[in-house]
Every structure is written in C-alpha cells, then in structure tokens.
Design an enzyme around this catalytic site. Structure first.
Site, PDB file in Angstrom:
ATOM      1  N   ARG A   1       6.189 -15.203   8.699  1.00 23.06           N
ATOM      2  CA  ARG A   1       6.519 -13.852   8.242  1.00 23.06           C
ATOM      3  C   ARG A   1       5.735 -12.843   9.083  1.00 23.06           C
ATOM      4  NH1 ARG A   1       4.255 -13.246   2.791  1.00 23.06           N
ATOM      5  NH2 ARG A   1       2.967 -11.609   3.674  1.00 23.06           N
TER       6      ARG A   1
ATOM      7  N   HIS B   1       4.904  -9.003   2.782  1.00 23.08           N
ATOM      8  CA  HIS B   1       5.814  -9.755   1.906  1.00 23.08           C
ATOM      9  C   HIS B   1       7.001  -8.877   1.490  1.00 23.08           C
ATOM     10  CE1 HIS B   1       7.228 -12.238  -1.387  1.00 23.08           C
ATOM     11  NE2 HIS B   1       7.152 -11.173  -2.153  1.00 23.08           N
TER      12      HIS B   1
ATOM     13  N   TYR C   1      -5.018 -10.001   3.289  1.00 22.70           N
ATOM     14  CA  TYR C   1      -5.249 -11.448   3.165  1.00 22.70           C
ATOM     15  C   TYR C   1      -4.934 -12.230   4.446  1.00 22.70           C
ATOM     16  CZ  TYR C   1      -0.224 -11.145   2.062  1.00 22.70           C
ATOM     17  OH  TYR C   1       1.121 -10.862   2.086  1.00 22.70           O
TER      18      TYR C   1
HETATM   19  C1  LIG Z   1       9.836 -16.813 -11.341  1.00 22.36           C
HETATM   20  C2  LIG Z   1       9.054 -15.835 -10.512  1.00 22.36           C
HETATM   21  N1  LIG Z   1       7.706 -15.869 -10.524  1.00 22.36           N
HETATM   22  C3  LIG Z   1       7.005 -15.004  -9.770  1.00 22.36           C
HETATM   23  C4  LIG Z   1       7.655 -14.062  -9.010  1.00 22.36           C
HETATM   24  C5  LIG Z   1       6.860 -13.082  -8.159  1.00 22.36           C
HETATM   25  N2  LIG Z   1       7.077 -13.439  -6.741  1.00 22.36           N
HETATM   26  C6  LIG Z   1       7.941 -12.757  -5.985  1.00 22.36           C
HETATM   27  S1  LIG Z   1       8.048 -13.400  -4.460  1.00 22.36           S
HETATM   28  C7  LIG Z   1       6.885 -14.567  -4.775  1.00 22.36           C
HETATM   29  C8  LIG Z   1       6.456 -15.548  -3.697  1.00 22.36           C
HETATM   30  C9  LIG Z   1       7.585 -16.294  -3.113  1.00 22.36           C
HETATM   31  O1  LIG Z   1       7.162 -17.021  -2.014  1.00 22.36           O
HETATM   32  P1  LIG Z   1       8.128 -17.946  -1.208  1.00 22.36           P
HETATM   33  O2  LIG Z   1       8.965 -18.769  -2.123  1.00 22.36           O
HETATM   34  O3  LIG Z   1       7.319 -18.672  -0.202  1.00 22.36           O
HETATM   35  O4  LIG Z   1       9.134 -16.917  -0.495  1.00 22.36           O
HETATM   36  P2  LIG Z   1       8.828 -15.780   0.577  1.00 22.36           P
HETATM   37  O5  LIG Z   1       8.744 -14.487  -0.179  1.00 22.36           O
HETATM   38  O6  LIG Z   1       7.592 -16.124   1.307  1.00 22.36           O
HETATM   39  O7  LIG Z   1      10.000 -15.755   1.497  1.00 22.36           O
HETATM   40  C10 LIG Z   1       6.451 -14.471  -6.069  1.00 22.36           C
HETATM   41  C11 LIG Z   1       5.445 -15.354  -6.678  1.00 22.36           C
HETATM   42  C12 LIG Z   1       9.064 -14.042  -9.043  1.00 22.36           C
HETATM   43  N3  LIG Z   1       9.764 -13.191  -8.306  1.00 22.36           N
HETATM   44  N4  LIG Z   1       9.735 -14.952  -9.788  1.00 22.36           N
END
Ligand SMILES: Cc1ncc(C[n+]2csc(CCOP(=O)(O)OP(=O)(O)O)c2C)c(N)n1
Length: 358
Positions: free
Chosen positions: A256, A260, A269
C-alpha cells in the site's frame, strides 16, 4: 513417524522489478500490443484515484480508500472475468470495477455517501463494495453455490485484504467452497498492512496462500505488482472454476503506497524509508518500462494517453458534482424492501431534519 501429506505453494512472477522477463512469458504477452489495454486501465485507475483523494481533501467527497500501488491486481482481475461472472470485492479494486463497466461517477457517488453509487447501471449483478471486513467472502460462496445449482458456466471472484484472512468468515467460506467444489476464485490483495497492523502481527503462517490448503483448495502466490503474472494466473483459476474443477486461492503480494484511507495517517506507524523502497516496485512503471523497451510505447503515446484519460476523469467528476443529492430517506429506502418498525421513526426524523436544512 511417517509423512501422510505434502503441500506446496508456488510463486509466479513474469517480469522482475527491473521489468526483465523471468522465464517464459504466457502466450497473450508474446505480442506487447496485447498488454496496452492493461496499461491503459492501470493508468486510468491511478488518475481516478489521485483525483478522488484531492476531492476528499477539498471537502467534495467523503472518506476514500486509495488503491495507489495496487492497480495491477484489480486490473488483471477485470481483464479476465467474463461479463456474466460476479465480482464481490472490498474497497480497493477500482481497476476491476472500471473494467467491468462501473463508472467513475458511480464510484464517486458511493464515496460521497449516495446510494446510487451502489446501483451499477452496467453490471447489475456485481456486488457493491464491501466495507465490513471479510463479509463478502461468505457472500461469494453463496453466489457460487447458486451458480453451481443452476448449472451456469459462471464464476464468482472474491477479493479481500490480508487482514480479512484473520476473520472467521474467511475460514468458514473457504471450507464450504472447498467441500462443495464451487466456482469461486478468492484473491487476497496482500498489501502488507491492515490499517496499522503489519502482516507479521496478524498471523504466524508463512504464506496466506497456504490457508487454502486446509480447505482442500489449491493456494498460490503471485507477484501482485506484475500484471502479466497476475493475468495469467487469474485466467487459469477462472477457467478451471468455470470447467467445474473447483475453487482456487491466489495471494497477490503488493504494497500500500498510500494511507489506509483518507482518514488515516500512515506516517504514524510506517517508516518513510519502507514506503520509498516500495515505490521501486510500482506496477505501472514496471509495465511501462517493459513496453518501452519492447518498442511498443513512447513518450508521445504516454502524453496523449494522459490527456485522454484525464479528460475522462474530469468529465466523470463533473457529472458527480452535478448530481443533485438524494433525499435523506433514501438511506432507508435503498436498504429495506419493506421498512421494519424500529427504523420507521428514524426515517421520519431524517425527513424532518432534511427539510429544516433545505
Ligand atoms: C468487520 C469489520 N471490522 C473492522 C473494520 C474496520 N476496518 C476497516 S479496514 C480494516 C483493515 C482491513 O485490512 P485488510 O483486510 O488487510 O485490507 P486493506 O484495507 O489493507 O486493503 C479494518 C479493521 C471493518 N471495516 N469491518
């Protein structure tokens, strides 16, 4: 003690980080002209993305999740799926969506909080972006199950992040897909971070691809910044699923290059040196270098592509900005077929508040 089972996880890369060919190129890549459509969609995705971030920064868009540096994954997916297949994805795969006919205006409406951004006019059976982490994975299994029951030659493609593989939804869905040999391809966009949580703090497993193996599903890794490798492995997985040979999991390794979302500040971080080092792996620059060295691309073509696509982005943005807002009750009406009693009062309040702000 004797060994009762052996497993392997293969890794595919066609172009290395210096855009040099590693091994044998897949047949579609023998003619560099065939790669230009991939380059175009990756470039469009990046221009759209940059514009969306600036719209958010100027208060014209809600929180937005950028796909900077991860364009190869979604573009490869979009280029190999058939129109009848179904895409179920998280929020970073604009390249696939644009390729499938979701418009940039619809994507902007979505991030602008407008329900019409989820009602894709040109690919109505694709699912809306899934923000709840991993919820689209069991949905994809349900869709693939329906396809199998109806004996349709269609495939569900499910894209999720590395963090999503820590969720129970992911494991349950993989188990069912493997057991029922469903026509579904899972793609993990492994960009190294789940917001501020690095992959090493997420799992002790050596690869995410091997999480498929316990479900009886083949799992493999691909260089996620190499669009040629991704396209060839995606095509293989989709064709296998379409032939009734069951699901597959592809772990695409990328990074990335952005925050985020626009609500995040990754410098809190992540070391700047880490990000800078990863820019050297930029998937768009890699393909451009390859095409240029192959004599299939030059500065003049680049300039005219940038001009053409920038104009497309600007037109889509204008259409978004010119779209009159929906009435506040649309958030209830678009969600429910018939409204349960509890939110009925909330709907009335929203209407009254809407009037007082008009
Ligand atoms: C069920 C749920 N828990 C927590 C969140 C908050 N949240 C949004 S994105 C994220 C991290 C996702 O990481 P990843 O699956 O690696 O995808 P990336 O954003 O890095 O593409 C979290 C914890 C959410 N959207 N849905």
């Amino acid at each position: 003690m004797s060994k009762v089972a052996y497993f392997e996880v293969h890794y595919t890369q066609c172009l290395n980080e210096n855009a040099e060919v590693i091994g044998v190129l897949p047949s579609f890549a023998h003619d560099p002209q065939n790669l230009i459509p991939l380059y175009r969609t990756m470039t469009l995705t990046r221009l759209f993305d940059k514009k969306a971030v600036s719209l958010q920064r100027t208060g014209q868009l809600g929180t937005y999740a950028s796909s900077l540096g991860q364009e190869a994954i979604s573009v490869a997916i979009g280029h190999v799926m058939s129109a009848d297949d179904v895409l179920l994805t998280t929020y970073r795969e604009y390249g696939a969506q644009l390729q499938r006919g979701v418009t940039m205006t619809e994507l902007l409406l979505y991030w602008g909080g407008d329900e019409r951004g989820m009602a894709y006019q040109d690919c109505r059976h694709d699912f809306p972006i899934s923000v709840p982490v991993a919820s689209q994975v069991p949905h994809a299994v349900g869709v693939a199950y329906a396809m199998k029951l109806r004996r349709e030659p269609r495939v569900a493609v499910c894209v999720l992040g590395d963090g999503a593989t820590s969720k129970g939804d992911f494991y349950e869905a993989m188990n069912a897909a493997g057991l029922w040999r469903l026509p579904v391809v899972f793609v993990i966009n492994n960009n190294g971070w789940a917001i501020s949580v690095p992959l090493a703090a997420q799992t002790r497993t050596q690869t995410l691809a091997q999480k498929a193996i316990a479900a009886g599903i083949p799992g493999e890794q691909v260089d996620g910044n190499d669009v040629i490798a991704l396209r060839t492995r995606m095509e293989n997985a989709i064709e296998k699923a379409r032939r009734g040979e069951g699901p597959c999991l592809i772990e695409a390794l990328t990074y990335r290059l952005c925050d985020h979302t626009t609500a995040d500040d990754a410098s809190r971080y992540r070391e700047q040196a880490e990000v800078e080092a990863r820019w050297r792996l930029d998937p768009i620059q890699r393909l451009r270098t390859y095409l240029t060295q192959a004599g299939a691309w030059d500065e003049e073509q680049e300039q005219s592509l940038q001009t053409e696509l920038t104009q497309q982005v600007e037109e889509a943005v204008q259409k978004y900005l010119d779209t009159p807002p929906q009435p506040p009750e649309s958030m209830f009406d678009d969600l429910y077929e018939s409204l349960p009693s509890a939110p009925r009062e909330q709907r009335q309040t929203a209407i009254a508040r809407g009037k007082s702000h008009a």
